[in-house]
Design an enzyme around this catalytic site. Structure first.
Site, PDB file in Angstrom:
ATOM      1  N   ASP A 180      44.650  66.862  67.850  1.00  0.00           N
ATOM      2  CA  ASP A 180      44.040  65.571  67.525  1.00  0.00           C
ATOM      3  C   ASP A 180      42.597  65.679  67.022  1.00  0.00           C
ATOM      4  O   ASP A 180      41.683  65.044  67.572  1.00  0.00           O
ATOM      5  CB  ASP A 180      44.103  64.611  68.735  1.00  0.00           C
ATOM      6  CG  ASP A 180      45.508  64.485  69.304  1.00  0.00           C
ATOM      7  OD1 ASP A 180      46.470  64.786  68.568  1.00  0.00           O
ATOM      8  OD2 ASP A 180      45.653  64.086  70.475  1.00  0.00           O
ATOM      9  N   ASP A 182      50.713  57.081  66.967  1.00  0.00           N
ATOM     10  CA  ASP A 182      49.248  56.968  66.799  1.00  0.00           C
ATOM     11  C   ASP A 182      48.758  56.625  65.389  1.00  0.00           C
ATOM     12  O   ASP A 182      49.245  57.189  64.407  1.00  0.00           O
ATOM     13  CB  ASP A 182      48.569  58.312  67.101  1.00  0.00           C
ATOM     14  CG  ASP A 182      49.070  58.983  68.336  1.00  0.00           C
ATOM     15  OD1 ASP A 182      49.897  58.414  69.040  1.00  0.00           O
ATOM     16  OD2 ASP A 182      48.631  60.118  68.577  1.00  0.00           O
ATOM     17  N   TRP A 228      60.940  59.073  68.527  1.00  0.00           N
ATOM     18  CA  TRP A 228      59.965  60.108  68.146  1.00  0.00           C
ATOM     19  C   TRP A 228      60.701  61.381  67.739  1.00  0.00           C
ATOM     20  O   TRP A 228      61.640  61.802  68.411  1.00  0.00           O
ATOM     21  CB  TRP A 228      59.050  60.374  69.342  1.00  0.00           C
ATOM     22  CG  TRP A 228      57.903  61.297  69.059  1.00  0.00           C
ATOM     23  CD1 TRP A 228      56.650  60.931  68.686  1.00  0.00           C
ATOM     24  CD2 TRP A 228      57.903  62.726  69.135  1.00  0.00           C
ATOM     25  NE1 TRP A 228      55.868  62.059  68.519  1.00  0.00           N
ATOM     26  CE2 TRP A 228      56.621  63.167  68.801  1.00  0.00           C
ATOM     27  CE3 TRP A 228      58.868  63.682  69.449  1.00  0.00           C
ATOM     28  CZ2 TRP A 228      56.259  64.515  68.770  1.00  0.00           C
ATOM     29  CZ3 TRP A 228      58.519  65.027  69.423  1.00  0.00           C
ATOM     30  CH2 TRP A 228      57.221  65.429  69.082  1.00  0.00           C
TER      31      TRP A 228
HETATM   32  C1  FRU Z   1      49.383  60.836  71.410  1.00  0.00           C
HETATM   33  C2  FRU Z   1      50.018  62.139  70.914  1.00  0.00           C
HETATM   34  C3  FRU Z   1      48.964  63.045  70.304  1.00  0.00           C
HETATM   35  C4  FRU Z   1      49.782  63.879  69.354  1.00  0.00           C
HETATM   36  C5  FRU Z   1      50.782  62.878  68.861  1.00  0.00           C
HETATM   37  C6  FRU Z   1      52.131  63.443  68.517  1.00  0.00           C
HETATM   38  O1  FRU Z   1      50.279  59.778  71.449  1.00  0.00           O
HETATM   39  O2  FRU Z   1      50.676  62.781  71.965  1.00  0.00           O
HETATM   40  O3  FRU Z   1      48.236  63.798  71.251  1.00  0.00           O
HETATM   41  O4  FRU Z   1      49.011  64.422  68.335  1.00  0.00           O
HETATM   42  O5  FRU Z   1      50.929  61.903  69.862  1.00  0.00           O
HETATM   43  O6  FRU Z   1      52.945  62.495  67.911  1.00  0.00           O
END
Ligand code: FRU
Length: 492
Positions: free
Chosen positions: A166, A35, A59
């Site tokens: 978020d 993000d 990730w």
């Molecule tokens: C969206 C998300 C967010 C979170 C982040 C973690 O893609 O799941 O809700 O903060 O990615 O990387």
């Protein structure tokens, strides 16, 4: 070396290994990116932070990467802004936003704790709380000593702290507000609002949007802003319970309505899709330098459709888009200097393509604009990244107002755009931004947008337009991207 120094040191030592970068879309210096975070205009530059794991192309422990730009083509990478180096963010500095206060740039993000990361999630042990960091120069950030600023104490009982993240901050009439994604006890997504007079002390204000129980979604990365005399709420829908086994479609949604901040009520009036593609997620907006609303999103590809490992990076940002409202429809227009970075090389005026007639040329990265007279036109097909056997195909059915996008690359499924134009429309405009790993399509100056990303290495480099009946093109314009030493100018 602390965690932040370690990340920066790793990048410096390994970044030269990265290959196959796109020509003009933003990618991380090395490693994994998701993000956009903290998108802001601060001290004369756009700042873009992003969810970042420098050490691998998958990730993992979330850091905040950081880059700055003036024009969204040439980027200067900055040192990593945040690493997950505190007890309260031990398993990741998750997504969040930025806001300027008294000359300093504040970041608000989610401190993620999950001691079982990499194993099955034990919800009882996952905690997400909101934290702050600030900077005098927009480059080096210090975490606030009283973090976290929103946690169990502030979150009402009917919500689960394991999915509470978020934060997107805004200031309205001297009050700071922050929208957040949360899961309620029925295990469904809601968007809630907190408020503060000083950015440091926060209280719960209201729930402003709830997903329907049967939709089974979490509403990630909310963002709330005003355009003209309306308020727009955007979020990214992630399917949740019951677990989805199949490949799931992540959607980005906008809702137009009226926000009453004082009473904490959002009156939704209409809803639309931000992007019709299947590879666009978690967009974030900011106020641009001229007061305009700009939005940028993550062009994602997971799992089997990720880039080959030896590319050394994974994740691209979309082109930034300037937002406007036409009635209740969100209009999105690409923000980049076409004249400066794209070199017009082919222009056809008043061309008619009959069945099986084809226009074709070489073009790996560029801008294609088609102006069509819909009153008199039959379907046609645009093929991009075309080789002998493969392509990304855009079938345009002018009569029914539908566009279908399919590809032999990246296993994307079919992208369907309905009601793109009406028979009585006098002009139909299609604009394609083509890069090594992506295509973004803007229909009728941004009334509908679809983005598509695929990292296959065997892509062709032909552009072709194939007639199927009789199509009247008022104008066909191709402008090739001018190669530049992108991302080097500001590099420090
Ligand atoms: C969206 C998300 C967010 C979170 C982040 C973690 O893609 O799941 O809700 O903060 O990615 O990387």
């Amino acid at each position: 070396m602390n965690k932040l120094e370690k990340a920066n040191d790793f990048i410096l030592k390994h970044k030269e290994k990265v290959t196959n970068r796109p020509y003009y879309h933003f990618t991380p210096e090395i490693g994994w990116m998701n993000d956009p975070n903290g998108f802001s205009f601060y001290r004369g530059k756009y700042h873009l932070f992003y969810q970042y794991y420098p050490y691998d192309v998958v990730w993992n422990d979330m850091h905040w990467g950081h880059a700055t730009t003036q024009d969204f083509i040439q980027w200067g990478y900055q040192p990593v802004a945040l690493a997950n180096d505190k007890i309260y963010d031990a398993n990741g500095c998750f997504s969040g936003s930025a806001i300027e206060k008294e000359g300093k740039l504040y970041l608000m993000y989610t401190g993620h704790i999950d001691p079982n990361i990499g194993f099955d999630r034990d919800e009882a042990q996952v905690v997400e709380r909101q934290c702050l960091a600030f900077s005098e120069d927009g480059i080096c950030f210090e975490k606030y000593e009283h973090n976290p600023v929103i946690g169990e104490k502030e979150l009402p009982n009917e919500y689960l702290i394991c999915d509470f993240r978020d934060p997107k901050v805004t200031k309205v009439e001297d009050v700071y507000y922050c929208v957040l994604s949360v899961r309620n006890k029925q295990r469904r997504g809601e968007i809630i609002l907190f408020k503060s007079s000083n950015l440091l002390d926060w209280t719960f204000h209201a729930s402003i949007y709830q997903s329907k129980f049967e939709e089974n979604t979490l509403l990630e990365c909310p963002d709330l802003f005003r355009i003209g005399n309306k308020d727009v709420l955007i979020f990214s829908e992630m399917p949740c319970d019951p677990e989805f086994q199949k490949e799931v479609d992540h959607k980005t949604v906008y809702v137009v309505g009226e926000m009453d901040y004082q009473r904490g009520i959002f009156k939704a009036e209409s809803k639309g899709l931000l992007d019709y593609g299947h590879t666009f997620y978690a967009p974030q907006s900011t106020e641009g330098k001229n007061g305009e609303r700009l939005l940028i999103g993550w062009m994602h590809r997971w799992h089997q459709t990720a880039p080959p490992r030896d590319y050394g990076f994974n994740g691209m940002m979309s082109l930034p888009r300037r937002l406007a409202l036409k009635d209740h429809q969100l209009i999105q227009q690409p923000v980049l200097d076409l004249n400066h970075y794209f070199h017009p090389s082919i222009v056809h005026e008043g061309t008619i393509l009959n069945a099986n007639e084809r226009l074709e040329w070489t073009g790996e990265a560029g801008y294609l604009r088609l102006d069509i007279d819909p009153s008199d036109s039959k379907p046609f097909t645009v093929e991009l990244h075309k080789s002998e056997t493969k392509s990304t195909r855009i079938e345009v059915d002018v009569e029914s107002g539908r566009i279908f996008m399919t590809s032999d690359y990246g296993n994307p499924g079919q992208i369907n755009l309905e009601d793109c134009f009406a028979a009585e429309d006098e002009n139909l405009t299609l604009e394609f931004f083509i890069d090594l790993h992506s295509v973004e399509l803007f229909v009728n100056a941004g009334e509908k947008v679809a983005s598509f990303a695929a990292y296959d290495r065997d892509k062709g480099s032909q552009v072709s337009i194939l007639g199927k009946g009789q199509t009247v093109f008022r104008r066909i314009k191709w402008a090739e991207f001018k190669p530049i030493k992108a991302r080097s100018a500001e590099h420090e």
